[in-house]
Motif scaffolding. Structure first.
Motif, mmCIF file in Angstrom:
data_model
loop_
_atom_site.group_PDB
_atom_site.id
_atom_site.type_symbol
_atom_site.label_atom_id
_atom_site.label_comp_id
_atom_site.label_asym_id
_atom_site.label_seq_id
_atom_site.Cartn_x
_atom_site.Cartn_y
_atom_site.Cartn_z
ATOM 1 N N LEU A 148 64.889 7.182 63.312
ATOM 2 C CA LEU A 148 65.319 8.436 62.993
ATOM 3 C C LEU A 148 64.079 9.457 63.184
ATOM 4 N N GLN A 185 67.446 8.424 67.107
ATOM 5 C CA GLN A 185 68.050 9.687 66.816
ATOM 6 C C GLN A 185 66.910 10.966 66.741
ATOM 7 N N ASP A 377 71.484 15.712 68.554
ATOM 8 C CA ASP A 377 71.656 16.285 67.397
ATOM 9 C C ASP A 377 72.195 17.836 67.663
ATOM 10 N N ARG A 449 75.086 13.562 66.910
ATOM 11 C CA ARG A 449 75.039 13.646 65.417
ATOM 12 C C ARG A 449 75.671 15.419 65.263
ATOM 13 N N THR A 520 77.560 9.989 57.139
ATOM 14 C CA THR A 520 76.135 9.895 56.810
ATOM 15 C C THR A 520 76.177 9.350 55.469
ATOM 16 N N THR A 548 71.429 5.371 55.755
ATOM 17 C CA THR A 548 69.624 5.831 55.770
ATOM 18 C C THR A 548 69.159 5.763 54.289
ATOM 19 N N THR A 551 66.499 11.599 54.885
ATOM 20 C CA THR A 551 66.504 12.520 56.058
ATOM 21 C C THR A 551 65.454 13.407 56.356
ATOM 22 N N GLY A 630 69.910 3.605 59.813
ATOM 23 C CA GLY A 630 68.939 4.445 60.441
ATOM 24 C C GLY A 630 67.525 4.216 59.707
ATOM 25 N N TRP A 632 63.983 5.987 58.948
ATOM 26 C CA TRP A 632 63.136 7.348 59.244
ATOM 27 C C TRP A 632 61.880 6.934 59.350
#
Length: 697
Positions: A148, A185, A377, A449, A520, A548, A551, A630, A632
């Protein structure tokens, strides 16, 4: 009672439930203002009665709804016409390909957006848009993990002061071939509002349909190599300025300056445009213009006019404030020295160049063996002074802004400054603006997304001049919105991810899951809120999600584990309670998670080693049944700073930070790829995989 009845007919809430068992009444003034934005006058008792009678009469006389939805179930079930039509009603369907089907035998209708005409025996007629959609969006073929990233924050030693599409291509190739990642992403790459200073947030764009050319890798434009010798000195000067921008960020600790990056890229692009396109490239460009049609022409016209008059289109000369009259004015004024047609073509050309580099990044991800590829996104809305708001004025509610009601995280509510789509205008157009948007975004996406996916069902409208607490919910035709989403995702073969964090009304997650839309799930929010309040064990997580640790709007995992995020909010005056109490509460939550990680055997090193704890967090995510996991990217190198700190504007450098190590020193893409810490974290996800026949790296 009359106001509530009228509001219900137009999908406007007169009360809402911020939490179970709690009902809040919406102020009448808010309801009246929202109805007014839908061209329904309820400002006086007489107007209210007249509006209600008009709405009820329209309901009685309507033969067909504005939009009909039929799902192609698996296995394909029958596609039936409406059952509540008067006996003897004649039906005619014109498919999107132009075929005509007379009568009620709709089983052979293909997925698509068709038109239904109906005529009742007494002569009353009606027309509706018929959306025949697959029952579900595509699902990931297998479980995968991915990165991400905020693209602007990942600079290579070749980029010009911010991450670009060349960097995305490199990142996807490296992550897929070296670590077997299934996706990358990125943040919204939508076109920003022109002019300086522009809003750095990728979630408040000028246009969601067209990408921003600031993301171009200039050297990858084929015509770059053929700039004539007489322009080379000027181009060399641009390259020097670009190198200085890059060095300021990577070596001198400067913030990413999008406006400065665009200025040097614009200068380079003006020089590159002096190179004539070859026959093949020219044909490709012409095809691009034909495919995008009026939507691209409107966007490019807005950009050209904004260069001349500024982006506040409501202050432009009156004949330019509406696309069709602006089109006529441009044609009438296209004499010698005017230059607007050339500037419009310039912005069309930029959109083409950016589209082709987006395609190259997607292709690189696929060639690297990624199952999904690039995840794009979709922001929840657009800037009120931007291209989409100008080009689609009839589709947006004037004097309204999207936001969020008060909740446990923000007692004052939120106003995001984004004009909402009018549900009635969407329905009347067969949801054409929404269909066009999805079609464009899905062109080069392995997945999409959708930010604040709950907005497909309802949005919180805040009347201009009122506080967010004085807003109300307005409903959309969720079935039609989901049908369009399933149809366009199916055509693109793309996975869909919904950002469903925050206040979600009952039943929404279930409807999204039924249509194959992944949710999510973020580690720190996954607790047994209805029971013990303790962290959810991995087997209790939902499978239909992207799991994840954090974010872009939340603290990095390093900041969470260390408590640095509390100190940051305290320094900026964002804490509403006592500092020590907040620190104690945060530390207790962290201990809960670390104890669970130890109990599951995911932290063999024991607590106290931050890097080991971050690896344990990701081992935990792998224990869940989530279809996608995901990572980060800043977590992989111990970055302690959030990319965005909600509730701040100029107090914190939102959307302007390069990825950095624990010491805050920016790291280039090359340094990220060589980072031992990053490799140790990604090794949690298993051995390297690569597509058949791939060369060793």
């Amino acid at each position: 009672m009359t106001l509530a009845r009228l509001a219900a007919l137009h999908g406007v809430a007169t009360e809402y439930e911020p939490s179970e068992g709690v009902t809040v009444r919406v102020p009448d003034a808010t309801v009246v203002a929202v109805l007014g934005a839908l061209d329904v006058d309820a400002s006086t008792p007489e107007a209210l009665d007249a509006a209600l009678e008009t709405a009820l009469r329209a309901e009685r006389e309507r033969l067909l709804p504005a939009t009909l939805v039929r799902w192609r179930e698996d296995p394909a079930g029958p596609v039936r016409p409406p059952e509540d039509l008067p006996p003897g009603t004649r039906l005619r369907v014109t498919t999107e390909s132009g075929d005509v089907v007379e009568g009620e035998d709709w089983d052979g209708l293909p997925p698509g957006v068709h038109t239904v005409d109906a005529v009742a025996p007494e002569g009353r007629g009606g027309r509706s848009t018929l959306i025949v959609a697959p029952a579900r969006v595509p699902r990931p073929e297998r479980r995968s993990f991915g990165l991400l990233v905020q693209l602007y924050s990942v600079l290579s030693t070749r980029s010009w002061g911010m991450g670009d599409l060349g960097d995305l291509r490199e990142l996807a190739t490296w992550a897929g071939r070296t670590h077997g990642a299934g996706f990358v992403q990125v943040n919204p790459l939508h076109a920003a509002v022109p002019g300086a200073p522009t809003d750095p947030s990728p979630y408040r764009p000028s246009s969601r349909r067209f990408p921003d050319p600031v993301h171009l890798r200039i050297e990858d434009i084929p015509e770059y190599a053929h700039v004539a010798p007489e322009y080379r000195a000027e181009l060399d000067s641009v390259l020097t300025d670009a190198a200085e921008l890059r060095e300021r960020v990577l070596r001198k600790g400067a913030l990413i300056d999008r406006d400065a990056v665009w200025e040097v890229k614009r200068r380079a692009l003006e020089l590159i445009r002096t190179v004539e396109l070859g026959p093949g490239r020219r044909a490709d460009y012409r095809d691009f213009l034909a495919e995008r049609g009026r939507a691209l022409e409107d966007h490019a016209t807005y950009c050209a006019l904004a260069e001349r008059h500024g982006h506040h289109w409501r202050t432009w000369p009156e004949e330019l404030r509406e696309p069709r009259s602006a089109e006529a004015a441009v044609r009438a004024g296209a004499g010698p020295g005017d230059g607007l047609p050339d500037r419009i073509d310039f912005h069309c050309w930029l959109a083409w160049l950016t589209d082709r580099q987006l395609a190259a990044a997607g292709a690189a991800a696929s060639e690297a063996g990624m199952d999904i590829g690039v995840v794009h996104d979709l922001a929840v809305g657009v800037h009120p002074d931007g291209s989409d708001a100008w080009a689609q004025q009839d589709a947006f509610a004037a004097g309204m802004s999207v936001g969020a009601p008060p909740d446990a995280f923000n007692a004052l509510g939120q106003d995001w400054g984004l004009p909402p789509w009018r549900p009635d205008a969407l329905a009347a157009s067969g949801h054409a603006p929404y269909r066009g948007l999805l079609k464009e975004l899905l062109r080069h996406a392995g997945a999409l997304r959708i930010d604040h996916v709950m907005g497909l069902f309802r949005l919180w409208w805040v009347p201009e001049g009122r506080e967010p607490t004085e807003g109300t919910y307005v409903r959309y035709d969720a079935e039609a919105m989901l049908a369009v989403l399933c149809l366009e995702a199916h055509r693109a073969g793309a996975v869909v991810i919904g950002e469903d964090l925050g206040t979600v009304e009952p039943g929404v997650r279930e409807q999204l899951s039924r249509r194959g839309v992944l949710g999510t799930s973020v580690l720190w929010f996954e607790r047994d809120w209805a029971g013990t309040g303790r962290p959810l064990p991995p087997e209790a997580w939902r499978a239909d999600c992207v799991a994840t640790a954090t974010t872009h709007d939340l603290p990095s995992t390093a900041a969470r584990l260390s408590g640095d995020h509390v100190a940051l909010r305290h320094r900026l005056g964002l804490l509403t309670g006592d500092l020590q109490r907040e620190r104690s509460r945060d530390a207790a939550e962290t201990r809960d998670w670390l104890r669970l990680l130890e109990r599951l055997g995911l932290l063999p090193e024991g607590p106290g080693d931050e890097e080991a704890e971050i690896r344990a967090v990701h081992r935990f995510l792998l224990r869940t049944p989530a279809r996608m996991v995901g990572v980060w990217l800043p977590d992989a190198v111990g970055d302690r700073r959030p990319q965005n700190l909600p509730g701040t504007w100029d107090q914190y450098p939102n959307w302007r930070l390069p990825v950095a190590g624990p010491d805050g020193q920016p790291l280039s893409l090359e340094q990220l790829a060589a980072s031992p810490r990053l490799h140790r974290l990604l090794s949690v996800f298993g051995p390297r995989t690569a597509p058949p026949g791939a060369r060793p790296v």
